[in-house]
Write an enzyme that holds these catalytic residues in place. Structure first.
Site, mmCIF file in Angstrom:
data_model
loop_
_atom_site.group_PDB
_atom_site.id
_atom_site.type_symbol
_atom_site.label_atom_id
_atom_site.label_comp_id
_atom_site.label_asym_id
_atom_site.label_seq_id
_atom_site.Cartn_x
_atom_site.Cartn_y
_atom_site.Cartn_z
ATOM 1 N N ASP A 1 5.689 -0.905 2.045
ATOM 2 C CA ASP A 1 7.131 -1.154 2.221
ATOM 3 C C ASP A 1 7.880 0.147 2.496
ATOM 4 O OD1 ASP A 1 7.013 -3.880 1.970
ATOM 5 O OD2 ASP A 1 7.446 -3.889 -0.184
ATOM 6 N N ARG B 1 -3.144 -7.426 -1.032
ATOM 7 C CA ARG B 1 -3.427 -7.724 -2.430
ATOM 8 C C ARG B 1 -2.658 -8.976 -2.807
ATOM 9 N NH1 ARG B 1 -2.542 -3.530 -7.281
ATOM 10 N NH2 ARG B 1 -0.391 -3.999 -6.868
ATOM 11 N N THR C 1 -3.057 -12.711 -8.286
ATOM 12 C CA THR C 1 -4.374 -12.348 -8.850
ATOM 13 C C THR C 1 -4.660 -10.863 -8.742
ATOM 14 O OG1 THR C 1 -5.487 -12.639 -6.732
ATOM 15 C CG2 THR C 1 -5.288 -14.599 -8.124
ATOM 16 N N ASP D 1 5.859 0.610 -3.643
ATOM 17 C CA ASP D 1 4.989 -0.061 -2.666
ATOM 18 C C ASP D 1 4.893 0.805 -1.406
ATOM 19 O OD1 ASP D 1 4.228 -3.344 -1.901
ATOM 20 O OD2 ASP D 1 4.246 -1.779 -0.360
HETATM 21 C C1 PRP Z 1 -1.600 -1.636 -1.302
HETATM 22 C C2 PRP Z 1 -2.261 -0.312 -1.003
HETATM 23 C C3 PRP Z 1 -3.715 -0.603 -1.207
HETATM 24 C C4 PRP Z 1 -3.694 -1.592 -2.340
HETATM 25 C C5 PRP Z 1 -4.045 -0.890 -3.611
HETATM 26 O O1 PRP Z 1 -1.681 -2.476 -0.226
HETATM 27 O O2 PRP Z 1 -1.937 0.182 0.272
HETATM 28 O O3 PRP Z 1 -4.347 -1.161 -0.074
HETATM 29 O O4 PRP Z 1 -2.355 -2.106 -2.426
HETATM 30 O O5 PRP Z 1 -4.124 -1.772 -4.674
HETATM 31 P P1 PRP Z 1 -5.490 -2.102 -5.425
HETATM 32 O O6 PRP Z 1 -6.162 -0.775 -5.662
HETATM 33 O O7 PRP Z 1 -5.041 -2.756 -6.694
HETATM 34 O O8 PRP Z 1 -6.301 -3.003 -4.560
HETATM 35 P P2 PRP Z 1 -0.998 -3.937 -0.231
HETATM 36 O O9 PRP Z 1 -1.973 -4.956 -0.715
HETATM 37 O O10 PRP Z 1 0.318 -3.858 -0.934
HETATM 38 O O11 PRP Z 1 -0.810 -4.245 1.301
HETATM 39 P P3 PRP Z 1 0.126 -3.521 2.397
HETATM 40 O O12 PRP Z 1 -0.475 -2.169 2.670
HETATM 41 O O13 PRP Z 1 0.010 -4.448 3.549
HETATM 42 O O14 PRP Z 1 1.520 -3.428 1.857
HETATM 43 N N1 URA Z 2 0.020 -0.745 -3.996
HETATM 44 C C1 URA Z 2 1.111 0.030 -3.795
HETATM 45 O O1 URA Z 2 1.617 0.136 -2.669
HETATM 46 N N2 URA Z 2 1.620 0.680 -4.845
HETATM 47 C C2 URA Z 2 1.097 0.593 -6.087
HETATM 48 O O2 URA Z 2 1.615 1.242 -7.015
HETATM 49 C C3 URA Z 2 -0.032 -0.222 -6.275
HETATM 50 C C4 URA Z 2 -0.557 -0.880 -5.204
#
Ligand code: PRP
Ligand code: URA
Length: 210
Positions: free
Chosen positions: A204, A105, A109, A201
């Site tokens: 993380d 994400r 944006t 997160d």
């Molecule tokens: C997080 C989560 C989803 C997304 C959700 O991933 O695991 O994929 O955000 O957010 P949204 O519904 O607003 O799209 P992230 O983009 O943080 O990537 P990561 O899993 O690599 O940390």
């Molecule tokens: N992605 C995450 O990992 N946590 C949130 O709360 C939203 C998006």
């Protein structure tokens, strides 16, 4: 149309969700709990698998009994955080194939950006369960569903642990045909697109990167 949002009400799932919400839960326990919740949710999400009757000889007599009637499944985690749910799913459906969809994400944006996609070659013969712990704005899930639809699987389900109302609405609006499985539906998103109260997160916390 029948209700497409399936909220979990099992006490074990509720208990484990409380543990992953706790900011004091360390990476080892967090990872284990994500896997265990995925296993418990997999049990619910596979409730509609078709059965066929077979005859089996027990040590005592012939028995008319049931086996799953050849339904083929594929698990598709949205990287990174979805990876934390894969082993938990495979513990119940070990013959499932696994596709990978890499998306992050954009922090400014909040739009999802795809960086990797590899699906099983026979995906057209399979039912896909997309897994990702978090459904926030729904941008990642909506794009993931659209991307996987391009491959023509038999059916797609979305399984997330914590969802925001905004994300559920986005998926229902864009993909009204998709069943959504959520362990819990939270209150809202904050200004940074994080689920409130959520768990922070997910990526993380699973991989210890913060
Ligand atoms: C997080 C989560 C989803 C997304 C959700 O991933 O695991 O994929 O955000 O957010 P949204 O519904 O607003 O799209 P992230 O983009 O943080 O990537 P990561 O899993 O690599 O940390
Ligand atoms: N992605 C995450 O990992 N946590 C949130 O709360 C939203 C998006």
């Amino acid at each position: 149309m029948s209700e497409k949002l399936h909220l979990m009400d099992h006490p074990l799932i509720k208990h484990k969700v409380s543990l992953i919400r706790d900011k004091n839960t360390g990476v080892k326990e967090f990872r284990e709990m994500i896997g265990e919740i995925a296993t418990l949710m997999c049990y619910e999400a596979t409730r509609d698998l078709p059965l066929k009757e077979v005859e089996i000889e027990t040590p005592v007599a012939m028995a008319k009994t049931y086996v799953i009637s050849g339904k083929k499944l594929a698990i598709v985690p949205i990287l990174r955080a979805g990876l934390g749910m894969v082993d938990g799913m495979l513990s119940l459906i070990p013959a499932a194939k696994v596709g990978h969809l890499g998306m992050y994400r954009d922090p400014d944006t909040l739009e999802p950006v795809e960086y990797y996609c590899k699906m099983p070659a026979d995906i057209t013969e399979r039912e896909v369960i997309i897994v990702d712990p978090m459904l926030a704005t729904g941008g990642s899930a909506c794009d993931a569903i659209a991307r996987i639809k391009e491959f023509g699987p038999k059916n797609i389900k979305l399984m997330c642990i914590i969802g925001a109302p905004e994300g559920v609405k986005a998926v229902k609006d864009a993909h009204p045909d998709i069943d959504i499985y959520l362990a819990t539906l939270d209150e809202k998103l904050n200004d940074h697109g994080y689920i409130v109260p959520g768990l922070g997160d997910a990526g993380d916390r699973i991989f210890g990167t913060k």
